[in-house]
Design a protein around this motif. Structure first.
Motif, PDB file in Angstrom:
ATOM      1  N   ALA A 176     -34.315 -64.599  10.162  1.00  0.00           N
ATOM      2  CA  ALA A 176     -32.636 -64.617   9.841  1.00  0.00           C
ATOM      3  C   ALA A 176     -32.400 -64.245   8.641  1.00  0.00           C
ATOM      4  O   ALA A 176     -31.707 -63.365   8.578  1.00  0.00           O
ATOM      5  CB  ALA A 176     -32.286 -65.858   9.799  1.00  0.00           C
ATOM      6  N   ALA A 177     -33.312 -64.121   7.074  1.00  0.00           N
ATOM      7  CA  ALA A 177     -33.022 -64.115   6.395  1.00  0.00           C
ATOM      8  C   ALA A 177     -33.402 -62.451   5.921  1.00  0.00           C
ATOM      9  O   ALA A 177     -32.707 -61.566   5.640  1.00  0.00           O
ATOM     10  CB  ALA A 177     -33.982 -64.145   5.615  1.00  0.00           C
ATOM     11  N   ASN A 207     -31.749 -56.025   7.116  1.00  0.00           N
ATOM     12  CA  ASN A 207     -31.791 -55.048   7.048  1.00  0.00           C
ATOM     13  C   ASN A 207     -31.479 -55.686   9.113  1.00  0.00           C
ATOM     14  O   ASN A 207     -32.357 -56.037   9.470  1.00  0.00           O
ATOM     15  CB  ASN A 207     -33.141 -54.589   7.271  1.00  0.00           C
ATOM     16  N   ALA A 208     -30.437 -55.445   9.416  1.00  0.00           N
ATOM     17  CA  ALA A 208     -30.203 -55.439  10.906  1.00  0.00           C
ATOM     18  C   ALA A 208     -30.770 -55.027  11.457  1.00  0.00           C
ATOM     19  O   ALA A 208     -31.504 -55.500  13.116  1.00  0.00           O
ATOM     20  CB  ALA A 208     -28.616 -55.851  11.211  1.00  0.00           C
ATOM     21  N   ALA A 257     -43.785 -53.387   5.818  1.00  0.00           N
ATOM     22  CA  ALA A 257     -42.175 -52.858   5.693  1.00  0.00           C
ATOM     23  C   ALA A 257     -41.479 -51.941   5.966  1.00  0.00           C
ATOM     24  O   ALA A 257     -40.401 -51.365   6.235  1.00  0.00           O
ATOM     25  CB  ALA A 257     -41.511 -53.771   4.210  1.00  0.00           C
ATOM     26  N   TRP A 258     -42.456 -50.182   5.232  1.00  0.00           N
ATOM     27  CA  TRP A 258     -41.850 -49.855   4.122  1.00  0.00           C
ATOM     28  C   TRP A 258     -43.087 -48.325   4.706  1.00  0.00           C
ATOM     29  O   TRP A 258     -44.202 -48.773   5.238  1.00  0.00           O
ATOM     30  CB  TRP A 258     -41.599 -49.041   3.297  1.00  0.00           C
ATOM     31  N   GLU A 259     -42.758 -47.271   5.012  1.00  0.00           N
ATOM     32  CA  GLU A 259     -43.877 -46.132   5.841  1.00  0.00           C
ATOM     33  C   GLU A 259     -42.986 -44.922   5.461  1.00  0.00           C
ATOM     34  O   GLU A 259     -41.623 -44.497   5.122  1.00  0.00           O
ATOM     35  CB  GLU A 259     -43.862 -45.971   7.638  1.00  0.00           C
ATOM     36  N   ALA A 260     -44.454 -44.159   4.939  1.00  0.00           N
ATOM     37  CA  ALA A 260     -43.869 -42.361   4.788  1.00  0.00           C
ATOM     38  C   ALA A 260     -43.445 -41.724   5.121  1.00  0.00           C
ATOM     39  O   ALA A 260     -43.966 -41.991   6.624  1.00  0.00           O
ATOM     40  CB  ALA A 260     -44.897 -42.234   3.490  1.00  0.00           C
ATOM     41  N   VAL A 294     -39.571 -49.677   8.536  1.00  0.00           N
ATOM     42  CA  VAL A 294     -40.141 -49.664   9.572  1.00  0.00           C
ATOM     43  C   VAL A 294     -39.464 -49.574  10.889  1.00  0.00           C
ATOM     44  O   VAL A 294     -39.677 -48.266  11.941  1.00  0.00           O
ATOM     45  CB  VAL A 294     -41.194 -50.632  10.197  1.00  0.00           C
ATOM     46  N   PRO A 295     -38.324 -49.574  10.776  1.00  0.00           N
ATOM     47  CA  PRO A 295     -37.517 -49.678  12.192  1.00  0.00           C
ATOM     48  C   PRO A 295     -36.923 -48.205  12.019  1.00  0.00           C
ATOM     49  O   PRO A 295     -36.627 -47.337  13.014  1.00  0.00           O
ATOM     50  CB  PRO A 295     -36.182 -50.753  12.200  1.00  0.00           C
ATOM     51  N   CYS A 296     -35.994 -47.773  11.023  1.00  0.00           N
ATOM     52  CA  CYS A 296     -35.433 -46.612  10.860  1.00  0.00           C
ATOM     53  C   CYS A 296     -37.248 -45.624  10.821  1.00  0.00           C
ATOM     54  O   CYS A 296     -35.763 -44.325  11.555  1.00  0.00           O
ATOM     55  CB  CYS A 296     -34.994 -45.935   9.757  1.00  0.00           C
TER      56      CYS A 296
END
Length: 108
Positions: A11-12, A17-18, A39-42, A65-67
């Motif tokens: 939930a947090a 970041n939905a 969490a993050w990617e180049a 990652v999702p974006c």
């Protein structure tokens, strides 16, 4: 938050970041073992196939990652559509004109 129940951590993360809602397995891996790579990617701001192969500071961006997954999927769809369109386009032989009229003496 690390000691919180899994549902509370999910939930947090979704409040922060939905976009994670569309990638629950990625979110679970991140929450199981948090690290930057989960969490993050180049990302190349310009697709490598479009000339963005050099990983210079002004040509790379950091995406969650999702974006990054969404952007990559959109780029792949666009590239596939471009390939399909290129296959449908008739090839013009050397010496042919765009007007469709044959200039050979043997063809009336």
């Amino acid at each position: 938050l690390a000691a919180a129940p899994h549902g509370r951590r999910v939930a947090a993360a979704l409040r922060a970041n939905a976009a994670w809602a569309d990638f629950p397995r990625c979110l679970d891996r991140l929450l199981e073992k948090p690290s930057d790579g989960r969490a993050w990617e180049a990302d190349h701001a310009v697709r490598v196939a479009d000339g963005g192969g050099e990983a210079l500071a002004d040509r790379v961006q950091t995406l969650c990652v999702p974006c990054h997954k969404v952007k990559t999927k959109q780029e792949a769809k666009r590239a596939a559509a471009e390939r399909r369109a290129a296959k449908k386009k008739p090839r013009v032989a050397a010496g042919d004109d765009d007007d469709g009229d044959c200039r050979l003496e043997c063809v009336p």
